[in-house]
Design a protein around this motif. Structure first.
Motif: not given
Length: 193
Positions: A44, A47, A50-51, A106, A116-117, A120-121, A123-124
């Motif tokens: 968790w 995200k 990265l934000e 995911t 970032n996307s 995140a993808t 890593s998810a």
């Protein structure tokens, strides 16, 4: 032994880690400045990381935890790294199928081309794969209190070692601190009953 091991990582004769700044925004800045080389993080936090520090996009690599013993899970289950199906769920099997469907889908999240996307993808997908290895955590109303005790004990242990004491001298202190923590948790459990 485990608590002494962690304390030695932070303050032994050859420390290999240092605590980051307290609070999410501060440790994220530590990482962005280059003051921190690596972090152990539950899923968790990616995200949020990265934000808070978009300049880290494409500069991070993630990997599973190394197994120490055969059969160890390579995924963290600490903190917010969980998804729960309530015991009183009307259809637990259907809920589980939904969880599997969501975690398997995911890669569809990454429909934009931003770094970032993509991070995140990727890593998810990794976390979804590793989640299959993790044993379900046992969480109760005493969990946070127990984590608090452990954090205080590690902090005291680090202070002890930073004072020039040997790791072996921690053993009787750790035994006392753990016994006190256990007594406190037992009092809390008895009060709750």
């Amino acid at each position: 032994h485990t608590l002494r091991f962690y304390a030695e990582l932070l303050a032994g004769s050859e420390p290999v880690a240092l605590p980051t700044s307290e609070g999410h925004a501060r440790w994220t800045r530590d990482l962005a400045r280059g003051d921190v080389a690596m972090i152990w993080t539950p899923p968790w936090r990616l995200k949020l990381l990265l934000e808070a520090a978009p300049e880290l996009a494409s500069k991070l690599a993630m990997m599973p935890l190394p197994p120490f013993d055969p059969g160890d899970a390579r995924a963290p289950v600490w903190g917010g790294s969980m998804l729960a199906i309530p015991r009183a769920a009307a259809d637990p099997q259907a809920a589980w199928q939904l969880v599997r469907h969501i975690t398997r889908k995911t890669p569809a999240i990454g429909t934009t081309t931003s770094s970032n996307s993509r991070v995140a993808t990727q890593s998810a997908a990794l976390y979804a794969e590793l989640a299959e290895e993790a044993a379900p955590p046992s969480v109760s109303m005493l969990t946070l209190a127990a984590w608090g005790h452990i954090a205080i004990i590690v902090s005291r242990s680090v202070e002890h070692l930073e004072g020039g004491n040997t790791p072996e001298s921690l053993d009787p202190m750790l035994a006392e601190w753990l016994a006190n923590a256990q007594a406190d948790l037992e009092r809390r459990r008895a009060f709750a009953e």
